[in-house]
Design a protein around this motif. Structure first.
Motif, PDB file in Angstrom:
ATOM      1  N   ALA A  14       0.805  -1.296  -0.276  1.00 34.21           N
ATOM      2  CA  ALA A  14       0.177  -0.333  -0.160  1.00 34.21           C
ATOM      3  C   ALA A  14       1.027   1.389   0.179  1.00 34.21           C
ATOM      4  O   ALA A  14       1.803   1.161   0.403  1.00 34.21           O
ATOM      5  N   GLY A  15       0.537   1.690  -1.031  1.00 34.40           N
ATOM      6  CA  GLY A  15       1.585   3.747  -1.277  1.00 34.40           C
ATOM      7  C   GLY A  15       1.935   2.985  -1.870  1.00 34.40           C
ATOM      8  O   GLY A  15       2.921   4.651  -2.694  1.00 34.40           O
ATOM      9  N   GLY A  16       2.682   2.433  -2.670  1.00 27.88           N
ATOM     10  CA  GLY A  16       3.525   2.331  -4.161  1.00 27.88           C
ATOM     11  C   GLY A  16       3.136   2.655  -4.858  1.00 27.88           C
ATOM     12  O   GLY A  16       1.542   3.233  -5.388  1.00 27.88           O
ATOM     13  N   SER A  17       3.324   2.296  -5.999  1.00 24.33           N
ATOM     14  CA  SER A  17       3.551   2.769  -7.542  1.00 24.33           C
ATOM     15  C   SER A  17       3.491   1.135  -8.743  1.00 24.33           C
ATOM     16  O   SER A  17       4.357   0.618  -8.567  1.00 24.33           O
ATOM     17  N   LEU A  18       2.703   1.650  -9.435  1.00 30.15           N
ATOM     18  CA  LEU A  18       3.183  -0.031 -10.861  1.00 30.15           C
ATOM     19  C   LEU A  18       2.444   1.448 -12.123  1.00 30.15           C
ATOM     20  O   LEU A  18       1.768   2.178 -11.892  1.00 30.15           O
ATOM     21  N   MET A  82      -0.176   4.768 -11.795  1.00 33.09           N
ATOM     22  CA  MET A  82      -0.888   4.273 -10.584  1.00 33.09           C
ATOM     23  C   MET A  82       0.034   4.683  -9.373  1.00 33.09           C
ATOM     24  O   MET A  82       1.231   3.726  -9.011  1.00 33.09           O
ATOM     25  N   ASN A  83      -0.140   5.130  -8.621  1.00 36.76           N
ATOM     26  CA  ASN A  83       0.572   5.756  -7.450  1.00 36.76           C
ATOM     27  C   ASN A  83      -0.557   5.721  -6.168  1.00 36.76           C
ATOM     28  O   ASN A  83      -1.614   5.545  -6.675  1.00 36.76           O
ATOM     29  N   SER A  84       0.273   5.510  -4.872  1.00 38.04           N
ATOM     30  CA  SER A  84      -0.299   5.540  -4.036  1.00 38.04           C
ATOM     31  C   SER A  84      -1.750   4.666  -3.732  1.00 38.04           C
ATOM     32  O   SER A  84      -2.917   4.681  -2.987  1.00 38.04           O
ATOM     33  N   LEU A  85      -1.056   3.383  -4.045  1.00 34.16           N
ATOM     34  CA  LEU A  85      -2.048   2.135  -4.306  1.00 34.16           C
ATOM     35  C   LEU A  85      -2.660   1.838  -2.866  1.00 34.16           C
ATOM     36  O   LEU A  85      -2.091   1.397  -1.462  1.00 34.16           O
ATOM     37  N   LYS A  86      -4.227   1.130  -3.025  1.00 31.35           N
ATOM     38  CA  LYS A  86      -4.691   1.117  -2.202  1.00 31.35           C
ATOM     39  C   LYS A  86      -4.874  -0.593  -1.971  1.00 31.35           C
ATOM     40  O   LYS A  86      -5.235  -1.014  -3.355  1.00 31.35           O
TER      41      LYS A  86
END
Length: 121
Positions: A14-18, A82-86
């Protein structure tokens, strides 16, 4: 040949990016708005981001401000940053035209294999 190939998914905290990529055949890509869709287990597929040929973008409220869609018309490719992933972003992500390309042969919308995105808490 009608084809889309999605890539770039994976497991992230969580909070990462792809960054997802989609290479589409001309019959799907050319002249069409393109979209990224996702389907979580037990839920219907939903459109989360779309981009017109001219670059106008629109997003679902759930991803607005965190996801960014772009396209390269010369390469028939669409991207989704995709940033700030949940954890609730966990799903299989698909790209397609918007509305989805309809296969006359199969008498149904055409979908690629998609790419799995898993966000751990």
């Amino acid at each position: 040949q009608v084809q889309v190939v999605e890539s770039g998914g994976g497991l992230v905290q969580a909070g990462g990016s792809l960054r997802l990529s989609c290479a589409a055949s001309g019959s799907i890509f050319s002249g069409n708005a393109m979209g990224w869709y996702r389907q979580a287990p037990g839920k219907q597929r939903e459109l989360v981001a779309r981009i017109t040929r001219g670059g106008y973008t629109d997003y679902a409220d759930s991803v607005k401000g965190r996801f960014s869609i772009s396209r390269d018309n010369a390469k028939n490719t669409v991207y989704l940053q995709m940033n700030s992933l949940k954890p609730e972003d966990t799903a299989v992500y698909y790209c397609n035209a918007d509305p989805p390309y309809y296969s006359v042969v199969h008498r149904s919308p055409y979908w690629g294999q998609g790419t799995q995105v898993t966000v751990s808490s």
